[in-house]
Design an enzyme around this catalytic site. Sequence first.
Site, PDB file in Angstrom:
ATOM      1  N   ASP A  27      15.281   7.389 -16.773  1.00  0.00           N
ATOM      2  CA  ASP A  27      15.111   8.741 -17.742  1.00  0.00           C
ATOM      3  C   ASP A  27      15.419   9.648 -16.841  1.00  0.00           C
ATOM      4  OD1 ASP A  27      13.124   9.179 -16.010  1.00  0.00           O
ATOM      5  OD2 ASP A  27      11.529   9.319 -17.262  1.00  0.00           O
TER       6      ASP A  27
ATOM      7  N   CYS B  15      12.262   6.133 -12.962  1.00  0.00           N
ATOM      8  CA  CYS B  15      11.713   7.224 -13.801  1.00  0.00           C
ATOM      9  C   CYS B  15      11.215   8.247 -12.600  1.00  0.00           C
ATOM     10  CB  CYS B  15      11.052   6.764 -14.877  1.00  0.00           C
ATOM     11  SG  CYS B  15       9.455   5.970 -14.280  1.00  0.00           S
TER      12      CYS B  15
ATOM     13  N   THR C 110       8.229   8.702 -11.549  1.00  0.00           N
ATOM     14  CA  THR C 110       7.404   7.938 -10.464  1.00  0.00           C
ATOM     15  C   THR C 110       7.579   6.668 -10.317  1.00  0.00           C
ATOM     16  OG1 THR C 110       5.647   7.529 -12.244  1.00  0.00           O
ATOM     17  CG2 THR C 110       5.184   9.580 -10.747  1.00  0.00           C
TER      18      THR C 110
ATOM     19  N   HIS D  67       8.306 -12.289  -1.324  1.00  0.00           N
ATOM     20  CA  HIS D  67       6.804 -12.748  -1.925  1.00  0.00           C
ATOM     21  C   HIS D  67       7.000 -12.838  -3.242  1.00  0.00           C
ATOM     22  CE1 HIS D  67       4.147 -12.806   2.036  1.00  0.00           C
ATOM     23  NE2 HIS D  67       5.322 -13.206   2.288  1.00  0.00           N
TER      24      HIS D  67
ATOM     25  N   HIS E  64       4.635 -19.057  -2.455  1.00  0.00           N
ATOM     26  CA  HIS E  64       5.058 -17.896  -3.312  1.00  0.00           C
ATOM     27  C   HIS E  64       5.407 -18.291  -4.538  1.00  0.00           C
ATOM     28  CE1 HIS E  64       3.723 -15.223  -0.035  1.00  0.00           C
ATOM     29  NE2 HIS E  64       4.921 -16.195   0.969  1.00  0.00           N
TER      30      HIS E  64
END
Length: 149
Positions: free
Chosen positions: A7, A65, A67, A98, A133
């Site tokens: 964004d 974005c 955050t 992982h 994993h």
Amino acid sequence: MIVIGSDHGGYELKEAIKALLQARSVTVLDLGTSNGGDSVDYPDFGESVARKVSLGEAEKGVLVCGTGIGMSIVANKFPGVRAALAADIYMAKMAKLHNNANILVLGGRVLDENEACEMVAAWLDSTFEGGRHQARLDKISALEKELYK
Ligand code: RB5
């Protein structure tokens, strides 16, 4: 091929990541946004990128974005998507080792650009460890089958 999107809050970092990928001779599909000046909605771009990865039309994606939080929420709605929001190089590397993350999510307003590019490189240059994993990822796949049937 790596599909990328952001964004307005992640636009500048997306552009830097695109340049990094192109310098590494990676084919990049940039699904926008196309400028940092106009306010847009992160779910629209998160959807575009995550849909391509979910459908197998792109092996990997990068979403940015402000955050990284909104993009990771959107992307992880899509079956088969393992979107990892990473805050440092260690997390970016572990996201592959992982979690075999097929989308790396970054915060354009919280990361230094150079460090963010190193995070992308660490994610790309690492190899999934498999073994125990993989068994954990299989549990996630089984959950998806149950929840999305
Ligand atoms: C846009 O202002 C901001 O909310 C967005 O970039 C992101 O940080 C959302 O999680």
